[in-house]
Design a protein around this motif. Structure first.
Motif, PDB file in Angstrom:
ATOM      1  N   ASP A   1      -8.439 -11.414  -3.664  1.00 28.02           N
ATOM      2  CA  ASP A   1      -7.149 -10.757  -3.989  1.00 28.02           C
ATOM      3  C   ASP A   1      -6.897  -9.599  -3.031  1.00 28.02           C
ATOM      4  O   ASP A   1      -5.829  -9.471  -2.443  1.00 28.02           O
ATOM      5  CB  ASP A   1      -7.169 -10.100  -5.387  1.00 28.02           C
ATOM      6  N   ILE A   2      -7.910  -8.766  -2.943  1.00 26.88           N
ATOM      7  CA  ILE A   2      -7.768  -7.511  -2.197  1.00 26.88           C
ATOM      8  C   ILE A   2      -7.558  -7.782  -0.711  1.00 26.88           C
ATOM      9  O   ILE A   2      -6.651  -7.234  -0.079  1.00 26.88           O
ATOM     10  CB  ILE A   2      -9.010  -6.613  -2.417  1.00 26.88           C
TER      11      ILE A   2
ATOM     12  N   GLN B   1     -14.409  -0.679 -12.787  1.00 21.21           N
ATOM     13  CA  GLN B   1     -14.140  -1.670 -11.739  1.00 21.21           C
ATOM     14  C   GLN B   1     -14.786  -1.320 -10.399  1.00 21.21           C
ATOM     15  O   GLN B   1     -14.720  -2.108  -9.450  1.00 21.21           O
ATOM     16  CB  GLN B   1     -12.626  -1.799 -11.535  1.00 21.21           C
TER      17      GLN B   1
ATOM     18  N   GLN C   1      -7.515 -14.901 -12.871  1.00 19.51           N
ATOM     19  CA  GLN C   1      -8.616 -14.128 -13.435  1.00 19.51           C
ATOM     20  C   GLN C   1      -8.582 -14.148 -14.965  1.00 19.51           C
ATOM     21  O   GLN C   1      -9.616 -14.234 -15.614  1.00 19.51           O
ATOM     22  CB  GLN C   1      -8.586 -12.689 -12.914  1.00 19.51           C
TER      23      GLN C   1
ATOM     24  N   GLN D   1     -11.858 -11.606  -6.829  1.00 17.54           N
ATOM     25  CA  GLN D   1     -11.152 -10.319  -6.737  1.00 17.54           C
ATOM     26  C   GLN D   1     -11.202  -9.755  -5.315  1.00 17.54           C
ATOM     27  O   GLN D   1     -10.256  -9.124  -4.847  1.00 17.54           O
ATOM     28  CB  GLN D   1     -11.716  -9.319  -7.755  1.00 17.54           C
TER      29      GLN D   1
ATOM     30  N   GLU E   1      -0.646  -7.135  -8.748  1.00 21.20           N
ATOM     31  CA  GLU E   1      -0.893  -8.546  -9.029  1.00 21.20           C
ATOM     32  C   GLU E   1      -1.013  -8.828 -10.525  1.00 21.20           C
ATOM     33  O   GLU E   1      -1.749  -8.149 -11.232  1.00 21.20           O
ATOM     34  CB  GLU E   1      -2.200  -8.947  -8.330  1.00 21.20           C
TER      35      GLU E   1
ATOM     36  N   ALA F   1      -2.820 -11.011 -12.597  1.00 18.60           N
ATOM     37  CA  ALA F   1      -4.022 -11.798 -12.287  1.00 18.60           C
ATOM     38  C   ALA F   1      -4.204 -12.929 -13.300  1.00 18.60           C
ATOM     39  O   ALA F   1      -5.106 -12.904 -14.136  1.00 18.60           O
ATOM     40  CB  ALA F   1      -5.237 -10.884 -12.224  1.00 18.60           C
TER      41      ALA F   1
ATOM     42  N   LEU G   1      -3.263  -2.141  -3.405  1.00 21.32           N
ATOM     43  CA  LEU G   1      -3.320  -3.410  -4.140  1.00 21.32           C
ATOM     44  C   LEU G   1      -4.058  -3.146  -5.432  1.00 21.32           C
ATOM     45  O   LEU G   1      -5.139  -2.562  -5.433  1.00 21.32           O
ATOM     46  CB  LEU G   1      -4.045  -4.463  -3.282  1.00 21.32           C
ATOM     47  N   SER G   2      -3.424  -3.528  -6.540  1.00 18.78           N
ATOM     48  CA  SER G   2      -4.167  -3.505  -7.793  1.00 18.78           C
ATOM     49  C   SER G   2      -3.735  -4.695  -8.629  1.00 18.78           C
ATOM     50  O   SER G   2      -2.768  -5.374  -8.289  1.00 18.78           O
ATOM     51  CB  SER G   2      -3.968  -2.193  -8.552  1.00 18.78           C
ATOM     52  N   GLY G   3      -4.468  -4.941  -9.676  1.00 17.59           N
ATOM     53  CA  GLY G   3      -4.143  -6.101 -10.483  1.00 17.59           C
ATOM     54  C   GLY G   3      -4.359  -5.835 -11.955  1.00 17.59           C
ATOM     55  O   GLY G   3      -5.033  -4.879 -12.342  1.00 17.59           O
ATOM     56  N   ILE G   4      -3.745  -6.683 -12.744  1.00 15.34           N
ATOM     57  CA  ILE G   4      -3.924  -6.576 -14.191  1.00 15.34           C
ATOM     58  C   ILE G   4      -3.891  -7.985 -14.767  1.00 15.34           C
ATOM     59  O   ILE G   4      -3.130  -8.838 -14.313  1.00 15.34           O
ATOM     60  CB  ILE G   4      -2.856  -5.652 -14.824  1.00 15.34           C
ATOM     61  N   ARG G   5      -4.783  -8.230 -15.735  1.00 23.89           N
ATOM     62  CA  ARG G   5      -4.848  -9.567 -16.327  1.00 23.89           C
ATOM     63  C   ARG G   5      -3.773  -9.734 -17.397  1.00 23.89           C
ATOM     64  O   ARG G   5      -3.635  -8.853 -18.248  1.00 23.89           O
ATOM     65  CB  ARG G   5      -6.195  -9.762 -17.025  1.00 23.89           C
TER      66      ARG G   5
ATOM     67  N   VAL H   1      -8.236   1.865  -9.398  1.00 24.33           N
ATOM     68  CA  VAL H   1      -8.946   1.220 -10.511  1.00 24.33           C
ATOM     69  C   VAL H   1      -9.591   2.267 -11.410  1.00 24.33           C
ATOM     70  O   VAL H   1      -9.712   3.429 -11.041  1.00 24.33           O
ATOM     71  CB  VAL H   1     -10.085   0.297 -10.003  1.00 24.33           C
TER      72      VAL H   1
ATOM     73  N   TYR I   1     -16.154 -14.082 -10.491  1.00 26.48           N
ATOM     74  CA  TYR I   1     -14.835 -13.449 -10.394  1.00 26.48           C
ATOM     75  C   TYR I   1     -14.776 -12.235  -9.467  1.00 26.48           C
ATOM     76  O   TYR I   1     -13.732 -11.965  -8.873  1.00 26.48           O
ATOM     77  CB  TYR I   1     -14.207 -13.227 -11.783  1.00 26.48           C
TER      78      TYR I   1
ATOM     79  N   ILE J   1      -7.374   0.886  -3.430  1.00 30.04           N
ATOM     80  CA  ILE J   1      -7.374   0.083  -4.648  1.00 30.04           C
ATOM     81  C   ILE J   1      -7.505   1.002  -5.859  1.00 30.04           C
ATOM     82  O   ILE J   1      -8.584   1.520  -6.139  1.00 30.04           O
ATOM     83  CB  ILE J   1      -8.574  -0.918  -4.645  1.00 30.04           C
TER      84      ILE J   1
HETATM   85  N1  TRP Z   1     -10.283  -6.953 -12.741  1.00 32.77           N
HETATM   86  C1  TRP Z   1      -9.166  -6.086 -12.951  1.00 32.77           C
HETATM   87  C2  TRP Z   1      -9.148  -5.689 -14.429  1.00 32.77           C
HETATM   88  O1  TRP Z   1      -9.603  -6.454 -15.265  1.00 32.77           O
HETATM   89  C3  TRP Z   1      -7.846  -6.705 -12.589  1.00 32.77           C
HETATM   90  C4  TRP Z   1      -7.732  -7.096 -11.143  1.00 32.77           C
HETATM   91  C5  TRP Z   1      -7.551  -8.361 -10.646  1.00 32.77           C
HETATM   92  C6  TRP Z   1      -7.775  -6.216 -10.013  1.00 32.77           C
HETATM   93  N2  TRP Z   1      -7.481  -8.334  -9.311  1.00 32.77           N
HETATM   94  C7  TRP Z   1      -7.606  -7.050  -8.872  1.00 32.77           C
HETATM   95  C8  TRP Z   1      -7.932  -4.829  -9.857  1.00 32.77           C
HETATM   96  C9  TRP Z   1      -7.642  -6.527  -7.598  1.00 32.77           C
HETATM   97  C10 TRP Z   1      -7.938  -4.311  -8.565  1.00 32.77           C
HETATM   98  C11 TRP Z   1      -7.806  -5.152  -7.451  1.00 32.77           C
HETATM   99  O2  TRP Z   1      -8.660  -4.636 -14.741  1.00 32.77           O
END
Ligand code: TRP
Length: 341
Positions: free
Chosen positions: A142-143, A157, A44, A139, A39, A41, A6-10, A153, A135, A151
């Motif tokens: 999210d995970i 992070q 976020q 997060q 994700e 995000a 799982l990873s995310g990007i705003r 990152v 936040y 994860i």
């Molecule tokens: N905070 C991360 C960033 O700014 C983005 C993010 C959102 C994220 N949810 C996440 C990263 C969950 C890893 C897991 O790059």
């Protein structure tokens, strides 16, 4: 069983090469081996942009197109929108009791970002919201909603992953073994230097080369790149290790790299010629990305569908998670379980 990533990007703007080489290329590799959830995000992103929802909304589509163009494959990975998974918001509330304010303020990532806000806006009290300080909790939601095990990152992070692990431990200690502690997967190149020689390429640093930059802009940005300052004349020998042009030859994996390095060192390669070669190779690198991007821009309903399907999968998982969580917290009021109690 494949492990879950799982990873995310705003969604705060278009992707630049810092994102691509620092994170997304890694995601593209990971999708071959793991069950991947990536994700968008948007909630976020709103912590910093809550007054500009239209910006975040527009960026969701653009970011999705960028991710697909760089090689995220919807047949292999699930791309989903954070705000559409209400379970994440629920978990955020539940977890908020398990984290002290002091611990949040001590989180190095939060601390750094508060300092940046202070420098930008002055009075901390005016600019730092509850949502922002919290936040890391969101997060962690999210995970754990997606039951992410690994994860990927950057090192900035890591404190957020550590905080997530703490929340999971505390949750399990109080409510019984329910959640699994995630592990991080550190990017080998988390920080990509800017063409201007700054340690990081970033939107706010004003030194980013974007995937959607035109050929003219790409050319301009590369022509302005910082080279070895000791090299004055075209045939002065130079040190490629401190040259941003050489650094980018490496990043885009120029097959001619050895020659570039040798000629730079022995003074048979002028910087202008070297930059021109980089421009040509960068254009080659960007060409298929631009082409895919154009395709998706003309097939927005396809992008929409990809997001819908990814979000559906994410919803399925999160629904399972929230059922377990509510049971553990004794806030499951479905008929059967109430009778059991
Ligand atoms: N905070 C991360 C960033 O700014 C983005 C993010 C959102 C994220 N949810 C996440 C990263 C969950 C890893 C897991 O790059």
């Amino acid at each position: 069983m494949k492990k879950t990533i799982l990873s995310g990007i705003r969604p705060t703007g278009n992707l630049h090469l810092g994102h691509v080489f620092g994170a997304i290329q890694n995601w593209v590799k990971l999708q071959e081996e793991y069950e991947c959830f990536f994700e968008i995000a948007d909630v976020q992103a709103l912590t910093d942009n809550f007054e500009h929802p239209e910006k975040v909304r527009k960026n969701v589509m653009e970011l999705t197109i960028d991710l697909l163009s760089v090689g995220i494959d919807p047949k292999k990975a699930h791309l989903f929108i954070q705000s559409q998974i209400s379970e994440i918001a629920e978990l955020t509330v539940f977890y908020s009791n398990l984290v002290t304010m002091a611990r949040l303020y001590r989180n190095p990532t939060v601390k750094t970002e508060i300092a940046q806000k202070k420098a930008l806006f002055g009075n901390e009290g005016e600019s730092v919201t509850y949502g922002f300080v919290g936040y890391p909790v969101s997060q962690a939601a999210d995970i754990t909603a997606l039951r992410g095990e690994l994860i990927p990152v950057g090192d900035d992070q890591l404190p957020l992953i550590e905080q997530c692990r703490e929340i999971v431990r505390k949750f399990n200690a109080i409510y019984g073994e329910t959640l699994k502690e995630p592990e991080y997967l550190l990017s080998k190149t988390p920080r990509i230097k800017g063409l201007d020689g700054q340690e990081k390429m970033g939107k706010s640093l004003g030194n980013a080369l974007y995937l959607n930059d035109s050929s003219e802009i790409v050319s301009q940005k590369i022509m302005n790149a910082i080279t070895d300052p000791q090299k004055i004349k075209k045939d002065d020998p130079a040190n490629p290790e401190i040259c941003m042009v050489y650094y980018y030859h490496q990043l885009i994996q120029n097959p001619n790299l050895k020659t570039v390095c040798q000629e730079c060192k022995n003074g048979t390669r002028g910087c202008v010629a070297c930059k021109k070669e980089l421009i040509a190779r960068m254009e080659e690198f960007l060409a298929p990305i631009r082409e895919k991007s154009r395709y998706y821009e003309n097939h927005l309903e396809e992008v929409q569908k990809i997001l819908e399907e990814g979000t559906k999968e994410a919803k399925k998982r999160s629904t399972e998670t929230i059922q377990q969580v509510k049971k553990s917290m004794m806030i499951d009021y479905e008929k059967d379980s109430t009778q059991e109690r």
